[in-house]
Design a protein around this motif. Structure first.
Motif: not given
Ligand code: DHK
Length: 150
Positions: A12, A76, A79, A102-103, A106, A109
């Motif tokens: 999402p 990926n 959420g 994950h971009i 995490i 964060r």
């Molecule tokens: C992308 C999201 O939408 C977050 O919910 C994740 C992830 C991190 C990302 O870094 O690609 O916590």
């Protein structure tokens, strides 16, 4: 011979990439990520099936469909990383190599982002390296496929 097919699945809000919190996620769009994956896959001798959904049930169904169809999964989960036992169970059920991407980092964060259910089903995790993490995940996938074959 057909190239190994890697499913690259996005959860999402990844369709908002480029618009959403650009200071955090960067300015590249999901189309840019798809193009990067396509170029990397071509160099590596892989085929890709690149998808994004905002629905938990849909991503679970896509993972299930990978069984017998794809050689591996790059995901990926966005959420759903931290909430979806259903997604983790589907990834365990398909018995394929899985690389989680994950971009952002995490672990730098909020604490709720640190625990990933998906990691319990993943061979490896790449985070914090921006969209290049997808290219690195495809490279890692080549090694994982070779290990499985050997
Ligand atoms: C992308 C999201 O939408 C977050 O919910 C994740 C992830 C991190 C990302 O870094 O690609 O916590």
């Amino acid at each position: 011979m057909a190239l190994p097919l890697i499913s690259v699945l996005n959860g999402p809000n990844m369709n908002m990439l480029g618009l959403r919190e650009p200071e955090r996620y960067g300015t590249a769009t999901l189309d840019d990520v798809e193009q990067l994956c396509a170029e990397t896959a071509e160099q590596l001798g892989l085929a890709i099936d690149f998808r994004q959904t905002n629905s938990e049930g849909e991503i679970v169904s896509w993972v299930q469909e990978c069984r017998g169809r794809s050689a591996g999964i790059v995901i990926n989960p966005a959420g759903y990383t931290n909430t979806s036992i259903a997604l983790m169970d589907a990834l365990l059920a398909v018995e394929l190599p899985v690389v989680e991407v994950h971009i952002t980092n995490i672990h730098r964060r909020e604490e709720f982002r640190h625990r990933s259910f998906v990691s319990l089903a993943a061979d490896g995790v790449i985070c914090g390296l921006g969209i290049r993490g997808y290219a690195l995940a495809l490279m890692a996938m080549v090694d994982l496929l070779q290990e499985d074959a050997g």
